[in-house]
Motif scaffolding. Structure first.
Motif, PDB file in Angstrom:
ATOM      1  N   LEU B  89      27.687  19.455  25.717  1.00 29.62           N
ATOM      2  CA  LEU B  89      28.951  19.951  25.610  1.00 29.62           C
ATOM      3  C   LEU B  89      29.954  19.447  26.698  1.00 29.62           C
ATOM      4  O   LEU B  89      30.282  20.278  27.662  1.00 29.62           O
ATOM      5  CB  LEU B  89      29.170  21.263  25.046  1.00 29.62           C
ATOM      6  CG  LEU B  89      28.611  21.595  23.984  1.00 29.62           C
ATOM      7  CD1 LEU B  89      28.479  23.370  23.970  1.00 29.62           C
ATOM      8  CD2 LEU B  89      29.042  21.173  22.750  1.00 29.62           C
ATOM      9  N   PRO B  90      30.398  18.194  26.574  1.00 29.69           N
ATOM     10  CA  PRO B  90      31.405  17.951  27.707  1.00 29.69           C
ATOM     11  C   PRO B  90      32.640  18.979  28.037  1.00 29.69           C
ATOM     12  O   PRO B  90      33.028  19.353  26.857  1.00 29.69           O
ATOM     13  CB  PRO B  90      31.722  16.375  27.286  1.00 29.69           C
ATOM     14  CG  PRO B  90      30.837  16.009  26.060  1.00 29.69           C
ATOM     15  CD  PRO B  90      30.450  17.443  25.657  1.00 29.69           C
ATOM     16  N   ARG B  91      33.087  18.738  29.160  1.00 28.41           N
ATOM     17  CA  ARG B  91      34.368  19.526  29.314  1.00 28.41           C
ATOM     18  C   ARG B  91      35.555  19.069  28.644  1.00 28.41           C
ATOM     19  O   ARG B  91      35.561  17.732  28.361  1.00 28.41           O
ATOM     20  CB  ARG B  91      34.549  19.633  30.824  1.00 28.41           C
ATOM     21  CG  ARG B  91      33.825  20.511  31.578  1.00 28.41           C
ATOM     22  CD  ARG B  91      34.553  20.456  32.900  1.00 28.41           C
ATOM     23  NE  ARG B  91      34.200  19.639  33.916  1.00 28.41           N
ATOM     24  CZ  ARG B  91      35.085  19.098  34.978  1.00 28.41           C
ATOM     25  NH1 ARG B  91      36.130  19.869  34.974  1.00 28.41           N
ATOM     26  NH2 ARG B  91      34.668  18.148  35.599  1.00 28.41           N
ATOM     27  N   PRO B  92      36.519  19.656  28.411  1.00 30.32           N
ATOM     28  CA  PRO B  92      37.695  18.897  27.782  1.00 30.32           C
ATOM     29  C   PRO B  92      38.340  17.824  28.772  1.00 30.32           C
ATOM     30  O   PRO B  92      38.295  17.973  30.009  1.00 30.32           O
ATOM     31  CB  PRO B  92      38.847  20.117  27.790  1.00 30.32           C
ATOM     32  CG  PRO B  92      38.028  21.347  27.546  1.00 30.32           C
ATOM     33  CD  PRO B  92      36.726  21.270  28.492  1.00 30.32           C
ATOM     34  N   HIS B  95      35.480  14.415  27.010  1.00 34.14           N
ATOM     35  CA  HIS B  95      34.444  14.248  25.978  1.00 34.14           C
ATOM     36  C   HIS B  95      34.762  13.019  25.086  1.00 34.14           C
ATOM     37  O   HIS B  95      34.006  12.796  23.889  1.00 34.14           O
ATOM     38  CB  HIS B  95      34.848  15.539  24.970  1.00 34.14           C
ATOM     39  CG  HIS B  95      36.068  15.526  24.722  1.00 34.14           C
ATOM     40  ND1 HIS B  95      37.412  15.675  25.537  1.00 34.14           N
ATOM     41  CD2 HIS B  95      36.902  15.517  23.410  1.00 34.14           C
ATOM     42  CE1 HIS B  95      38.427  15.947  24.812  1.00 34.14           C
ATOM     43  NE2 HIS B  95      38.080  15.534  23.640  1.00 34.14           N
ATOM     44  N   ASP B  96      35.566  12.075  25.466  1.00 34.81           N
ATOM     45  CA  ASP B  96      35.591  10.791  24.929  1.00 34.81           C
ATOM     46  C   ASP B  96      36.064   9.644  25.895  1.00 34.81           C
ATOM     47  O   ASP B  96      36.664   9.989  26.615  1.00 34.81           O
ATOM     48  CB  ASP B  96      36.951  11.233  23.940  1.00 34.81           C
ATOM     49  CG  ASP B  96      37.143   9.927  23.003  1.00 34.81           C
ATOM     50  OD1 ASP B  96      36.559   9.605  21.958  1.00 34.81           O
ATOM     51  OD2 ASP B  96      38.303   9.329  23.145  1.00 34.81           O
ATOM     52  N   LEU B  98      38.429   7.553  25.405  1.00 33.39           N
ATOM     53  CA  LEU B  98      39.967   7.291  25.700  1.00 33.39           C
ATOM     54  C   LEU B  98      40.440   8.619  26.353  1.00 33.39           C
ATOM     55  O   LEU B  98      41.302   8.350  26.961  1.00 33.39           O
ATOM     56  CB  LEU B  98      40.403   7.057  24.214  1.00 33.39           C
ATOM     57  CG  LEU B  98      40.129   5.644  23.675  1.00 33.39           C
ATOM     58  CD1 LEU B  98      40.694   5.540  22.374  1.00 33.39           C
ATOM     59  CD2 LEU B  98      40.318   4.501  24.636  1.00 33.39           C
ATOM     60  N   ALA B  99      39.788   9.512  26.402  1.00 32.86           N
ATOM     61  CA  ALA B  99      40.364  10.898  27.139  1.00 32.86           C
ATOM     62  C   ALA B  99      40.035  10.488  28.681  1.00 32.86           C
ATOM     63  O   ALA B  99      41.094  10.707  29.427  1.00 32.86           O
ATOM     64  CB  ALA B  99      39.331  11.905  26.739  1.00 32.86           C
ATOM     65  N   LYS B 102      42.864   8.188  29.709  1.00 34.91           N
ATOM     66  CA  LYS B 102      43.928   8.677  29.996  1.00 34.91           C
ATOM     67  C   LYS B 102      44.209   9.624  31.197  1.00 34.91           C
ATOM     68  O   LYS B 102      45.090   9.406  31.722  1.00 34.91           O
ATOM     69  CB  LYS B 102      44.425   9.577  28.547  1.00 34.91           C
ATOM     70  CG  LYS B 102      45.759  10.162  28.737  1.00 34.91           C
ATOM     71  CD  LYS B 102      46.052  11.009  27.623  1.00 34.91           C
ATOM     72  CE  LYS B 102      47.580  11.629  27.643  1.00 34.91           C
ATOM     73  NZ  LYS B 102      47.757  12.755  26.753  1.00 34.91           N
TER      74      LYS B 102
END
Lengths: 290, 138
Positions: B89-92, B95-96, B98-99, B102
């Motif tokens: 469960l990656p941290r905010p 998790h993506d 493109l995250a 950014k």
């Protein structure tokens, strides 16, 4: 259970928006305080189906979700000549006001997500007296872009696939797989250029920096809620926005991303229930003063 | 940008090298990439791999640089960012793909067309180690 019929009812209302008649699809359930729900860019009102079907909320609210023109079951207007769809701040604001007027809603509460979260700020700035309460999900006065929207509508890239793939990362990893798939399905079904056209409002026309300070929450209460996994409208974006608005309520929602109402309805309920209870309480206080 | 030790870096590189085998066991993902033939650079910024994709399968994965070999796009992130991305469960913010771009933990360069036409494919291929990484790193 096979044969179970949900309490949600869908109908069409004809709405004059800036002189053009639109056939707008909306779904509703419940009675009481009108609560108009606004979907995210490039999607449609199905995102609200869990809230619409919530019988506890429906005891106090007439919950209504409509598809914006060009979205879901609300077709483009008959006189559309095929020119590129582009949502502006003025057009979006007028669409919401015209829809509420067409249904003769008396001081509705409005809850919007993403672009809907942004536009409720504009409603608060310019039309606060028309609304009972405003709720912005994944909303801020501005957020930094993280991709080039020209990829969303070009003949050599599948629009549905790329729109869904871009926003898939905005869903929290804790969200159930079925809810994730359903949220993305709406993006795969959007008309060509519609998501991109919505983002014209978000990216170009709807920068509300320097304007939100004018919001008077004594005229209309404002609630802002943002998911911790939303890297498009980040919790920092929402907190910065709320800090400029005296009396604004801000909540950061754990284990949720950019589509709280559809990506994880149970988790979202934990956060939206107290807000709706507060609106009911404010209404009772108001009725007591009358 | 966050950093990790050399030992942790080696675990990331090792995990990355296993992606072709993991993909071979993901037929639905291969099917989604069935129209994709592409040369690209993927991996930790300091130890990227040149990746050859044919009909959705990774047919070659070689440590970069390779003499005079072309590529169309690159997605490179810090090793620490991949370590975060591969958590169950990656941290905010981690998790993506493109995250990560950014927040400045990854860079995306070159001809975006193959990446954008197969965006969910690349997101899912690069997430393949997630199932095994936490166990291997512990």
């Amino acid at each position: 259970m096979s044969g179970m019929i949900e309490p949600i009812v869908g109908r069409y209302v004809h709405v004059d928006i800036d002189g053009d008649m639109h056939r707008i699809y909306f779904e509703e359930n419940g009675s009481g305080i009108p609560l108009v729900c606004l979907h995210t860019a490039g999607s449609d009102g199905r995102q609200w189906r869990h809230l619409l079907a919530d019988q506890e909320f429906a005891k106090h609210f007439r919950i209504i979700a409509f598809d914006m023109p060009w979205h879901g079951k609300s077709n483009p207007p008959e006189n559309w000549d095929g020119t590129e769809y582009q949502l502006t701040t003025a057009r979006y604001t007028q669409t919401i006001r015209a829809f509420c007027a067409a249904l003769q809603l008396e001081k509705p509460a409005v809850m919007g997500c993403s672009i809907g979260g942004r536009i409720v700020l504009n409603l608060a700035i310019d039309h606060a007296a028309e609304f009972r309460a405003l709720i912005g999900l994944e909303g801020a006065d501005f957020q930094a872009p993280w991709y080039d929207t020209s990829w969303l509508n070009r003949p050599d890239v599948h629009g549905g696939e790329v729109c869904a793939a871009l926003v898939s990362g905005l869903i929290a990893p804790q969200s159930p797989d079925s809810s994730r798939a359903e949220t993305l399905w709406a993006y795969k079904q959007g008309g060509p250029g519609v998501f991109k056209g919505d983002l014209y409002f978000y990216r170009v026309d709807g920068d509300l920096r320097g304007k939100v300070e004018r919001i008077d929450t004594k005229v209309c209460p404002l609630f802002l809620l943002t998911g911790e996994y939303d890297f498009s409208c980040t919790p920092e974006d929402t907190k910065r926005t709320a800090a400029a608005i005296a009396g604004a309520s801000v909540t950061i929602m754990e284990q949720l991303g950019h589509f709280p109402m559809s990506e994880n309805p149970k988790q979202f309920r934990r956060y939206i229930a107290p807000v709706l209870e507060r609106i009911v309480a404010l209404e009772a206080e108001r009725a007591g003063r009358r | 940008m966050i950093s990790v030790s050399n030992a942790a870096d080696a675990i990331i590189i090792e995990a990355f090298a296993k992606i072709p085998a993991l993909l071979d066991h993901a037929p639905a993902l291969i099917a989604r990439g069935r129209f994709l033939d592409c040369e690209c650079l993927l991996g930790p910024a300091s130890h990227a791999f040149h990746v050859s994709i044919r009909q959705g399968r990774i047919v070659d994965l070689t440590p970069w640089p390779v003499l005079m070999r072309s590529w169309r796009f690159s997605y490179r992130a810090s090793a620490a960012a991949f370590a975060e991305f591969w958590q169950p469960l990656p941290r905010p913010g981690f998790h993506d793909l493109l995250a990560l771009t950014k927040r400045g933990e990854a860079t995306l360069e070159g001809d975006m067309h193959p990446f954008m036409t197969h965006l969910q494919y690349f997101k899912d291929v690069l997430a393949l180690p997630r199932l095994h990484f936490a166990t291997a790193a512990s």
